[in-house]
Design an enzyme around this catalytic site. Structure first.
Site, PDB file in Angstrom:
ATOM      1  N   GLY A  12       1.212  -8.637   6.930  1.00 22.72           N
ATOM      2  CA  GLY A  12       1.896  -7.985   8.182  1.00 22.72           C
ATOM      3  C   GLY A  12       2.137  -6.177   7.388  1.00 22.72           C
ATOM      4  O   GLY A  12       2.327  -5.790   5.916  1.00 22.72           O
ATOM      5  N   GLY A  13       1.495  -5.116   8.530  1.00 20.36           N
ATOM      6  CA  GLY A  13       1.615  -4.117   8.205  1.00 20.36           C
ATOM      7  C   GLY A  13       0.741  -3.308   6.806  1.00 20.36           C
ATOM      8  O   GLY A  13      -0.391  -3.730   6.876  1.00 20.36           O
ATOM      9  N   ASP A  14       1.345  -3.091   5.336  1.00 24.04           N
ATOM     10  CA  ASP A  14       0.277  -2.943   4.883  1.00 24.04           C
ATOM     11  C   ASP A  14       0.772  -3.431   3.637  1.00 24.04           C
ATOM     12  O   ASP A  14       0.990  -3.733   2.298  1.00 24.04           O
ATOM     13  CB  ASP A  14       1.098  -1.341   3.727  1.00 24.04           C
ATOM     14  CG  ASP A  14       2.236  -0.819   3.691  1.00 24.04           C
ATOM     15  OD1 ASP A  14       3.045  -2.079   4.576  1.00 24.04           O
ATOM     16  OD2 ASP A  14       2.019   0.445   2.937  1.00 24.04           O
ATOM     17  N   GLU A  15       1.827  -4.548   3.579  1.00 18.05           N
ATOM     18  CA  GLU A  15       1.612  -5.246   2.403  1.00 18.05           C
ATOM     19  C   GLU A  15       1.050  -6.812   2.385  1.00 18.05           C
ATOM     20  O   GLU A  15       0.469  -6.960   3.183  1.00 18.05           O
ATOM     21  CB  GLU A  15       3.457  -6.109   3.573  1.00 18.05           C
ATOM     22  CG  GLU A  15       3.876  -5.234   2.752  1.00 18.05           C
ATOM     23  CD  GLU A  15       5.836  -5.777   3.113  1.00 18.05           C
ATOM     24  OE1 GLU A  15       6.644  -4.815   2.309  1.00 18.05           O
ATOM     25  OE2 GLU A  15       5.938  -7.036   3.517  1.00 18.05           O
TER      26      GLU A  15
ATOM     27  N   LEU B  97       0.017  -1.225  -0.133  1.00 20.38           N
ATOM     28  CA  LEU B  97      -0.018  -0.110  -0.085  1.00 20.38           C
ATOM     29  C   LEU B  97       0.892   1.257   0.033  1.00 20.38           C
ATOM     30  O   LEU B  97       2.061   0.998   0.817  1.00 20.38           O
ATOM     31  CB  LEU B  97      -1.273   0.405   1.091  1.00 20.38           C
ATOM     32  CG  LEU B  97      -1.874   0.449   1.595  1.00 20.38           C
ATOM     33  CD1 LEU B  97      -3.687   0.289   0.102  1.00 20.38           C
ATOM     34  CD2 LEU B  97      -2.947   0.406   2.245  1.00 20.38           C
TER      35      LEU B  97
END
Length: 187
Positions: free
Chosen positions: A98-101, A58
């Site tokens: 995880g995160g924006d992946e 993202l």
């Protein structure tokens, strides 16, 4: 002696779910994705077909998270998941790393053109503003794509090559997609 084990069973099911899914989005995690890729790879080898691994990052998510807060960022991630679900078939897998992946496994694809159409659909859907926690937000995805058997024959090599292609998409200005090429490794 009779004992009610309903709560115990529910707890065990919840633990099993968390072992294989992302707690925020409910999507499969890397462990479950690895298993699905290996199953899809075996099926593709039997049918002499292809599969694609799409690595999505993202764009500018850190800025959104830092400026508007994690609750808004979490809400945005869940909104994005719903958009992604509308871009793939039910037989495909969307996974949050995880995160924006995110990683999308596309089963049984004919060629790169079919994968490009999915990426284009994602870019088109992400071109619309997203309402997340009463905030109207604009974001996009940089997408890297690796194909089986062309770019690798196991989960780790396909993931690494899709990740490499995603970084090239980011370097090219974000909001785009790139297929892995050997030249990317040389660079």
């Amino acid at each position: 002696i009779k004992e009610d084990i309903t709560e115990l069973k529910a707890s065990q099911q919840h633990i099993e779910f968390l072992a294989h899914h992302d707690p925020l989005t409910g999507l499969p995690n890397r462990l479950l994705l690895r298993d699905r890729v290996e199953q899809a790879r075996a099926q593709a080898a039997r049918k002499q077909s292809r599969l694609a691994l799409m690595f999505l990052d993202l764009d500018r998510f850190k800025t959104i998270n830092d400026s508007l807060g994690h609750p808004v960022g979490d809400n945005l991630l869940n909104q994005v998941v719903e958009l992604l679900k509308g871009c793939v078939r039910e037989s495909d897998t969307i996974s949050r790393q995880g995160g924006d992946e995110f990683i999308i496994l596309l089963n049984d694809v004919r060629d790169g053109e079919a994968v490009s159409r999915v990426a284009d659909k994602i870019h088109q859907r992400m071109g619309e503003p997203i309402m997340a926690a009463n905030q109207l937000l604009m974001t996009s995805f940089s997408i890297g794509i690796a194909l089986y058997p062309d770019d690798g024959d196991d989960f780790d090599s396909l993931l690494q090559k899709a990740d490499t292609a995603m970084y090239h998409a980011k370097e090219a200005g974000r909001n785009g997609h790139r297929f892995f090429t050997e030249q990317m490794n040389r660079q």
